[in-house]
Design an enzyme around this catalytic site. Structure first.
Site, PDB file in Angstrom:
ATOM      1  N   ASP A  11       7.499   6.181   4.616  1.00 62.19           N
ATOM      2  CA  ASP A  11       7.518   4.729   5.494  1.00 62.19           C
ATOM      3  C   ASP A  11       7.012   3.655   4.385  1.00 62.19           C
ATOM      4  O   ASP A  11       7.592   2.762   4.448  1.00 62.19           O
ATOM      5  CB  ASP A  11       6.370   4.728   6.535  1.00 62.19           C
ATOM      6  CG  ASP A  11       6.883   5.589   7.531  1.00 62.19           C
ATOM      7  OD1 ASP A  11       8.074   5.866   7.846  1.00 62.19           O
ATOM      8  OD2 ASP A  11       5.891   6.195   8.371  1.00 62.19           O
ATOM      9  N   GLY A  14       3.842   8.446   1.216  1.00 62.30           N
ATOM     10  CA  GLY A  14       4.546   8.819   2.487  1.00 62.30           C
ATOM     11  C   GLY A  14       6.123   8.026   2.489  1.00 62.30           C
ATOM     12  O   GLY A  14       6.250   7.110   1.603  1.00 62.30           O
ATOM     13  N   GLY A  44       3.665   0.500   5.667  1.00 67.61           N
ATOM     14  CA  GLY A  44       4.597   0.811   6.105  1.00 67.61           C
ATOM     15  C   GLY A  44       4.225   1.163   7.817  1.00 67.61           C
ATOM     16  O   GLY A  44       4.778   2.402   8.146  1.00 67.61           O
ATOM     17  N   CYS A  56      -6.927   9.900   8.547  1.00 64.41           N
ATOM     18  CA  CYS A  56      -6.109   9.186   7.671  1.00 64.41           C
ATOM     19  C   CYS A  56      -6.874   9.437   6.175  1.00 64.41           C
ATOM     20  O   CYS A  56      -6.235   8.896   5.184  1.00 64.41           O
ATOM     21  CB  CYS A  56      -6.003   7.840   7.795  1.00 64.41           C
ATOM     22  SG  CYS A  56      -7.715   6.912   8.147  1.00 64.41           S
ATOM     23  N   CYS A  61      -9.888   2.148   9.952  1.00 58.54           N
ATOM     24  CA  CYS A  61      -9.269   1.969   8.628  1.00 58.54           C
ATOM     25  C   CYS A  61      -8.591   0.705   8.308  1.00 58.54           C
ATOM     26  O   CYS A  61      -8.662   0.170   7.192  1.00 58.54           O
ATOM     27  CB  CYS A  61      -8.467   3.129   8.134  1.00 58.54           C
ATOM     28  SG  CYS A  61      -7.799   3.468   6.621  1.00 58.54           S
ATOM     29  N   GLY A 101       0.791  -1.144  -0.027  1.00 60.60           N
ATOM     30  CA  GLY A 101       0.111   0.035   0.013  1.00 60.60           C
ATOM     31  C   GLY A 101       0.868   1.172   0.133  1.00 60.60           C
ATOM     32  O   GLY A 101       1.419   1.739   1.135  1.00 60.60           O
ATOM     33  N   LEU A 102       1.176   1.830  -1.206  1.00 63.95           N
ATOM     34  CA  LEU A 102       1.936   3.020  -1.203  1.00 63.95           C
ATOM     35  C   LEU A 102       0.940   4.195  -1.093  1.00 63.95           C
ATOM     36  O   LEU A 102       0.256   4.633  -1.600  1.00 63.95           O
ATOM     37  CB  LEU A 102       2.722   3.219  -2.763  1.00 63.95           C
ATOM     38  CG  LEU A 102       3.794   2.254  -3.047  1.00 63.95           C
ATOM     39  CD1 LEU A 102       4.046   2.592  -4.343  1.00 63.95           C
ATOM     40  CD2 LEU A 102       4.898   2.403  -1.897  1.00 63.95           C
ATOM     41  N   SER A 103       1.140   4.860  -0.010  1.00 62.07           N
ATOM     42  CA  SER A 103       0.396   6.012   0.420  1.00 62.07           C
ATOM     43  C   SER A 103       1.104   7.421  -0.075  1.00 62.07           C
ATOM     44  O   SER A 103       0.327   8.528   0.061  1.00 62.07           O
ATOM     45  CB  SER A 103       0.320   6.139   1.981  1.00 62.07           C
ATOM     46  OG  SER A 103       1.923   6.510   2.565  1.00 62.07           O
TER      47      SER A 103
END
Length: 395
Positions: free
Chosen positions: A13, A11, A124, A200, A100, A7-9
Site C-alpha cells: 500500500d 508493504g 498507505g 503494528c 500508533c 511512510g514506507l512500511s
C-alpha cells in the site's frame, strides 16, 4: 514543487502511495519507521522489520527517491507499549493501531517530516480527505476509503485538524486489487506481499505471547453465567430522565462468582478480553463459551454459552468527557443536544445506527440495536454519511 514524506512500511500500500505521488508531480522522500527492537520479547527468530525495511529500500530505489530509516522505538516504547501494558493490567483492551497513528505516524513521524522541509506526510491508508469551508476557514474531512472491504478511516479516528491538514492518502480512491495491479505493473518487490498481521510493531508476534512475557500468569477461576440469570432482568423504571436511562443501559454488570458455576481455570484475567472465545480450553459445552466479563482485581473470568448470550449485549456505551474527540470541531455538540450518527466500536464492524448524547461528565452513545462485546479501552467512531466526524475511548 511540493515535498511529501511517505511512510514506507515495506508493504504494497505505501509503495503504491509513493509511486502515485511521484506521478502527481510531488517531490517524494521515503522514510521507514523502526518502532521495535527489544529482543527480550521476540518470539521467533524472524526479524520482520529488517525484511520490511529492505523491501522499503528496494521500492525507493526502483522509484528513484531518497530513502532513510528513522528509529522511533524509544517513543514507541513509551507512548504505545507501556500504555498497552498498563491498560491490560487494568483489564482494558487498548487499540495499538489507532494510538500508533495518533501518537507516532501523525505526530512524532510528522514532526520529523516537517523538519525535512516537507509540506505533507503521506501513508498507505485506505481513506480519503477532502476540504470544505466553514465560516471562511478551511476544514478538513476524513472520509471512508473507496474500497469497502479495506476502509481504514477507523484507524485514523483520533487525528486532529492540524494533522489532517498536512496528510495525504494517495490510495484512498483505489481498491486493494487495483493497488496490487499497479505494483505489479511497476514491478515493485512488494506487489505480491501478504498484508501484515499482528500488532503494528511486533510484526510476527501474537499478542497473548507478547503479554505473557510482561504480565505474570496467575491462576483464577472461569465462571459460567446462565442466560436466564436474574442479573439480566434489567427493569428500567418509568419516568426516568434520559440520562438515568442511558446510565443503566451502559452500566457494566458487576458479576460475582456466586451467580454462576465454575467451569475451569485460567492463567490470568488480564490476558483475556470481552467477546473472546478462543483460548479458554473449557470442553464439554453444548455451544462455544464466550467471555462476557473479566475482573482483574479478583482475577476471575465470566463466560456465557453462545454468541447470543445476554451478557454480551448492551444498548449504550459511555465516553468520558476528556476522551471525546471531534475531528470536526465545528460539529461538536453542546450538553443536552443529540446527533443521529452511524457508529462502529471496532475495525471492520458494519456501521450501526446510533445517537450521541453529551452530558456534563461525558457522552453516551446509544445504539438502535444492542451491540455485542462493547470493550473498554477500544474506540467508538461516529460517522455522518461516509465522513468520520469524531471518536472516543469506551470507558
Amino acid at each position: 514543487m511540493k515535498r511529501v514524506v511517505v511512510g514506507l512500511s515495506g508493504g504494497v500500500d505505501s509503495s503504491v502511495a509513493a509511486y502515485l505521488l511521484q506521478q502527481q508531480g510531488y517531490e517524494v522522500i521515503g522514510l521507514f519507521m523502526k518502532n521495535w527492537h527489544d529482543d527480550s520479547v521476540t518470539i521467533s527468530n524472524e526479524c520482520p522489520w529488517l525484511e520490511d525495511s529492505n523491501d522499503a529500500l528496494l521500492v525507493a530505489e526502483k522509484l528513484g527517491i531518497p530513502f532513510q530509516t528513522v528509529d522511533l522505538s524509544e517513543q514507541y516504547q513509551e507512548k504505545i507499549v507501556d500504555y498497552m501494558f498498563s491498560e491490560y493490567e487494568k483489564g482494558r483492551t487498548p487499540n495499538p493501531d489507532v494510538l500508533c497513528n495518533r501518537e507516532i505516524k501523525f505526530e512524532v513521524f510528522m514532526k520529523i517530516a516537517m523538519s525535512l522541509g516537507a509540506d505533507y506526510v503521506a501513508t498507505g491508508h485506505y481513506c480519503k480527505k477532502s476540504e470544505i469551508e466553514v465560516d471562511g476557514k478551511p476544514v478538513y474531512q476524513l472520509l471512508a476509503g473507496a474500497d469497502n472491504n479495506k476502509d481504514q478511516s477507523y484507524f485514523l479516528c483520533q487525528l486532529s485538524q492540524e494533522q489532517l491538514a498536512k496528510s495525504l492518502f494517495p490510495i484512498g480512491e483505489l481498491t486493494k486489487p487495483e493497488v496490487r495491479e499497479i505494483a505489479a505493473q511497476m514491478d515493485l518487490v512488494t506487489a505480491e506481499k501478504k498484508d501484515s498481521q499482528g500488532l503494528c510493531f511486533i510484526g510476527k508476534v501474537r499478542l497473548p505471547e507478547f503479554l505473557q512475557q510482561k504480565l505474570q500468569p496467575k491462576e483464577g477461576l472461569i465462571i459460567q453465567i446462565d442466560k436466564n440469570s436474574p442479573v439480566y432482568n434489567l427493569d428500567i423504571a418509568q419516568g426516568l430522565s434520559i440520562e438515568d436511562e442511558l446510565v443503566l443501559e451502559a452500566k457494566k454488570i458487576d458479576y460475582i462468582p456466586e451467580m454462576g458455576k465454575v467451569v475451569g481455570k485460567h492463567q490470568g484475567a488480564h490476558y483475556f478480553t470481552t467477546g473472546q472465545r478462543k483460548g479458554l480450553n473449557v470442553g464439554g459445552t453444548t455451544d462455544p463459551l464466550f467471555i462476557i466479563s473479566t475482573n482483574v482485581v479478583t482475577n476471575t473470568i465470566y463466560t456465557g454459552l453462545s454468541s447470543q448470550h445476554p451478557g454480551l449485549f448492551k444498548k449504550a456505551l459511555f465516553v468520558e468527557k476528556s476522551e471525546v474527540h471531534w475531528i470536526r470541531k465545528d460539529l461538536a455538540l453542546a450538553n443536552g443536544e443529540t446527533m443521529d450518527v452511524m457508529a462502529r466500536i471496532r475495525y471492520r464492524q458494519p456501521l450501526q445506527k446510533a445517537t450521541l448524547h453529551p452530558f456534563e461528565n461525558g457522552m453516551y452513545v446509544s445504539f438502535e440495536e444492542p451491540q455485542s462485546a462493547i470493550t473498554e479501552g477500544q474506540f467508538v467512531a461516529w460517522y455522518l454519511g461516509d465522513e468520520l466526524v469524531g471518536s472516543g475511548v469506551i470507558s
